[in-house]
Write a protein that holds these residues in place. Structure first.
Motif, mmCIF file in Angstrom:
data_model
loop_
_atom_site.group_PDB
_atom_site.id
_atom_site.type_symbol
_atom_site.label_atom_id
_atom_site.label_comp_id
_atom_site.label_asym_id
_atom_site.label_seq_id
_atom_site.Cartn_x
_atom_site.Cartn_y
_atom_site.Cartn_z
ATOM 1 N N ARG A 61 23.891 -3.839 21.064
ATOM 2 C CA ARG A 61 22.550 -3.834 20.500
ATOM 3 C C ARG A 61 21.558 -4.524 21.424
ATOM 4 N NH1 ARG A 61 23.418 -7.769 15.376
ATOM 5 N NH2 ARG A 61 23.785 -5.688 14.545
ATOM 6 N N LEU A 62 20.291 -4.260 21.134
ATOM 7 C CA LEU A 62 19.187 -4.915 21.820
ATOM 8 C C LEU A 62 18.572 -5.953 20.891
ATOM 9 C CD1 LEU A 62 17.020 -5.040 24.155
ATOM 10 C CD2 LEU A 62 15.700 -3.446 22.757
ATOM 11 N N LEU A 63 18.395 -7.163 21.383
ATOM 12 C CA LEU A 63 17.614 -8.187 20.707
ATOM 13 C C LEU A 63 16.368 -8.417 21.549
ATOM 14 C CD1 LEU A 63 20.454 -10.774 19.911
ATOM 15 C CD2 LEU A 63 19.630 -8.907 18.472
ATOM 16 N N ALA A 64 15.247 -8.705 20.900
ATOM 17 C CA ALA A 64 14.003 -8.919 21.631
ATOM 18 C C ALA A 64 13.189 -10.007 20.951
ATOM 19 C CB ALA A 64 13.184 -7.625 21.699
ATOM 20 N N ALA A 65 12.374 -10.681 21.737
ATOM 21 C CA ALA A 65 11.525 -11.735 21.176
ATOM 22 C C ALA A 65 10.340 -12.000 22.097
ATOM 23 C CB ALA A 65 12.324 -13.035 20.973
ATOM 24 N N GLY A 66 9.304 -12.567 21.500
ATOM 25 C CA GLY A 66 8.114 -12.987 22.221
ATOM 26 C C GLY A 66 7.248 -13.792 21.279
ATOM 27 N N ASN A 67 6.160 -14.305 21.787
ATOM 28 C CA ASN A 67 5.198 -15.064 20.985
ATOM 29 C C ASN A 67 3.838 -14.370 21.042
ATOM 30 O OD1 ASN A 67 6.759 -17.632 20.309
ATOM 31 N ND2 ASN A 67 6.972 -17.600 22.530
ATOM 32 N N GLY A 68 3.174 -14.302 19.901
ATOM 33 C CA GLY A 68 1.833 -13.729 19.871
ATOM 34 C C GLY A 68 1.823 -12.265 20.263
ATOM 35 N N SER A 70 2.894 -10.915 22.897
ATOM 36 C CA SER A 70 4.183 -10.516 23.464
ATOM 37 C C SER A 70 5.193 -10.212 22.371
ATOM 38 C CB SER A 70 4.718 -11.614 24.386
ATOM 39 O OG SER A 70 3.896 -11.758 25.533
ATOM 40 N N ALA A 71 5.069 -10.871 21.210
ATOM 41 C CA ALA A 71 5.919 -10.542 20.069
ATOM 42 C C ALA A 71 5.639 -9.115 19.611
ATOM 43 C CB ALA A 71 5.680 -11.529 18.929
ATOM 44 N N ALA A 72 4.373 -8.738 19.597
ATOM 45 C CA ALA A 72 4.012 -7.381 19.188
ATOM 46 C C ALA A 72 4.607 -6.353 20.142
ATOM 47 C CB ALA A 72 2.495 -7.242 19.127
ATOM 48 N N GLU A 73 4.591 -6.647 21.440
ATOM 49 C CA GLU A 73 5.158 -5.721 22.416
ATOM 50 C C GLU A 73 6.676 -5.636 22.252
ATOM 51 O OE1 GLU A 73 3.027 -4.045 23.543
ATOM 52 O OE2 GLU A 73 1.328 -5.089 24.405
ATOM 53 N N ALA A 74 7.326 -6.779 21.997
ATOM 54 C CA ALA A 74 8.774 -6.786 21.792
ATOM 55 C C ALA A 74 9.143 -5.959 20.571
ATOM 56 C CB ALA A 74 9.272 -8.223 21.640
ATOM 57 N N GLN A 75 8.366 -6.112 19.499
ATOM 58 C CA GLN A 75 8.633 -5.361 18.276
ATOM 59 C C GLN A 75 8.368 -3.879 18.470
ATOM 60 O OE1 GLN A 75 7.169 -7.434 14.895
ATOM 61 N NE2 GLN A 75 7.793 -5.882 13.426
ATOM 62 N N HIS A 76 7.427 -3.550 19.319
ATOM 63 C CA HIS A 76 7.158 -2.149 19.638
ATOM 64 C C HIS A 76 8.412 -1.527 20.264
ATOM 65 C CE1 HIS A 76 3.821 0.860 20.717
ATOM 66 N NE2 HIS A 76 4.957 1.436 21.064
ATOM 67 N N LEU A 77 9.047 -2.271 21.170
ATOM 68 C CA LEU A 77 10.253 -1.771 21.818
ATOM 69 C C LEU A 77 11.371 -1.528 20.807
ATOM 70 C CD1 LEU A 77 12.070 -1.109 24.219
ATOM 71 C CD2 LEU A 77 12.374 -3.569 24.572
ATOM 72 N N THR A 78 11.628 -2.501 19.947
ATOM 73 C CA THR A 78 12.728 -2.332 19.004
ATOM 74 C C THR A 78 12.448 -1.198 18.015
ATOM 75 O OG1 THR A 78 11.857 -4.088 17.547
ATOM 76 C CG2 THR A 78 13.488 -4.723 19.211
ATOM 77 N N PHE A 92 19.388 3.506 16.928
ATOM 78 C CA PHE A 92 20.169 2.509 17.655
ATOM 79 C C PHE A 92 19.770 1.109 17.210
ATOM 80 C CE2 PHE A 92 20.356 6.334 20.138
ATOM 81 C CZ PHE A 92 21.684 6.387 20.523
ATOM 82 N N SER A 93 20.724 0.192 17.300
ATOM 83 C CA SER A 93 20.514 -1.161 16.786
ATOM 84 C C SER A 93 19.612 -1.975 17.710
ATOM 85 C CB SER A 93 21.859 -1.869 16.614
ATOM 86 O OG SER A 93 21.676 -3.164 16.090
ATOM 87 N N ALA A 94 18.492 -2.420 17.178
ATOM 88 C CA ALA A 94 17.542 -3.236 17.932
ATOM 89 C C ALA A 94 16.816 -4.149 16.953
ATOM 90 C CB ALA A 94 16.538 -2.358 18.685
ATOM 91 N N ILE A 95 16.799 -5.442 17.241
ATOM 92 C CA ILE A 95 16.249 -6.434 16.318
ATOM 93 C C ILE A 95 15.208 -7.286 17.032
ATOM 94 C CG2 ILE A 95 16.766 -8.437 14.878
ATOM 95 C CD1 ILE A 95 19.617 -7.398 14.620
ATOM 96 N N VAL A 193 7.168 -0.817 28.405
ATOM 97 C CA VAL A 193 8.030 -0.503 27.252
ATOM 98 C C VAL A 193 8.131 1.004 27.062
ATOM 99 C CG1 VAL A 193 8.103 -0.567 24.723
ATOM 100 C CG2 VAL A 193 7.770 -2.683 26.017
ATOM 101 N N HIS A 194 7.000 1.693 27.126
ATOM 102 C CA HIS A 194 7.025 3.136 26.949
ATOM 103 C C HIS A 194 7.750 3.836 28.098
ATOM 104 C CE1 HIS A 194 3.540 3.634 23.807
ATOM 105 N NE2 HIS A 194 4.679 3.249 23.281
ATOM 106 N N ALA A 195 7.576 3.349 29.319
ATOM 107 C CA ALA A 195 8.279 3.938 30.464
ATOM 108 C C ALA A 195 9.782 3.752 30.311
ATOM 109 C CB ALA A 195 7.784 3.309 31.763
ATOM 110 N N LEU A 196 10.188 2.576 29.837
ATOM 111 C CA LEU A 196 11.600 2.304 29.605
ATOM 112 C C LEU A 196 12.172 3.262 28.559
ATOM 113 C CD1 LEU A 196 13.994 0.319 30.160
ATOM 114 C CD2 LEU A 196 13.105 -1.085 28.289
ATOM 115 N N CYS A 197 11.444 3.428 27.454
ATOM 116 C CA CYS A 197 11.889 4.343 26.405
ATOM 117 C C CYS A 197 11.923 5.788 26.903
ATOM 118 C CB CYS A 197 10.977 4.234 25.189
ATOM 119 S SG CYS A 197 11.109 2.660 24.318
ATOM 120 N N ARG A 198 10.900 6.177 27.652
ATOM 121 C CA ARG A 198 10.853 7.537 28.188
ATOM 122 C C ARG A 198 12.070 7.818 29.060
ATOM 123 N NH1 ARG A 198 8.706 11.715 26.484
ATOM 124 N NH2 ARG A 198 6.626 10.813 26.381
ATOM 125 N N ALA A 199 12.438 6.850 29.900
ATOM 126 C CA ALA A 199 13.575 7.040 30.803
ATOM 127 C C ALA A 199 14.899 7.059 30.059
ATOM 128 C CB ALA A 199 13.577 5.941 31.860
#
Length: 212
Positions: A61-68, A70-78, A92-95, A193-199
């Motif tokens: 699984r993917l775990l992600a975190a950030g503050n402010g 950056s938290a919003a961007e991390a949550q976008h990824l999951t 897929f599991s992502a938290i 994040v979007h480029a990573l998901c696209r790939a």
């Protein structure tokens, strides 16, 4: 890369306040080279995509975190992994660790805010998982502690940060560092994040949601 301002937008003199229109154009102009600099990390992003897709396919699984922001961007990824990025495919599991509001407030109250992510890493992560930490400064103690906790149990640690040098980039296994003002770095991180998901998407569509 530069952006030419519209001819109708006059630049203020040194003793005049900037107009709203000129501030908007200045911000957009500043964001363009920061986002464009992601092209320099193209192979790096692709390598992350291949690695993460492979791990997700094995049930990790993917775990992600950030503050402010950056938290919003991390949550976008999951959300793109649990939901979908482009077309139908398995989940897929992502938290996002910061989104666990009761856990965050309880841990912050009982142990201190610097431990809100590390304790969740110990609870949820397993060897072979990936932890992605997003920060523009790379100095947040709660992210540094999360990275240390993850590495101690065999979790792969990645960071998306602003300019090097910064402490977070040094403590993780791998980092993509973007030069630029904080707000523009966050904007570029969303494109990353979007480029990573696209790939990842072609590989993920051929998998079964990590279920054997």
């Amino acid at each position: 890369m530069t952006i030419d301002l519209p001819a109708t937008t006059a630049r203020p003199t040194s003793d005049e306040p900037a107009s709203s229109a000129s501030l908007v154009l200045d911000h957009i102009a500043a964001s363009v080279p920061v986002i464009a600099s992601l092209a320099e990390h193209g192979d790096h992003i692709a390598a992350w995509a291949d690695d993460l897709a492979s791990r997700l396919g094995r049930g990790q699984r993917l775990l992600a975190a950030g503050n402010g922001g950056s938290a919003a961007e991390a949550q976008h990824l999951t959300s793109e992994l649990v939901g979908r990025f482009d077309g139908d495919r398995p989940a897929f599991s992502a938290i996002s660790l910061h989104a666990e509001s009761s856990a965050v407030t309880a841990i912050g109250n009982d142990y201190g805010y610097e431990h809100v992510f590390a304790r969740q890493v110990h609870a949820h992560a397993r060897a072979g998982d990936v932890l992605v930490l997003l920060s523009t400064s790379g100095k947040s103690e709660n992210l540094l502690n999360a990275a240390r906790a993850a590495r101690s149990i065999g979790v792969r640690t990645w960071a998306m940060t602003g300019s090097r040098p910064n402490p977070l980039a040094e403590v993780v296994d791998d980092a993509i560092c973007i030069d630029g003002p904080s707000a523009n770095v966050q904007e570029a991180q969303l494109v990353l994040v979007h480029a990573l998901c696209r790939a990842m998407e072609p590989a993920l569509k051929g998998l079964r949601g990590g279920r054997p």
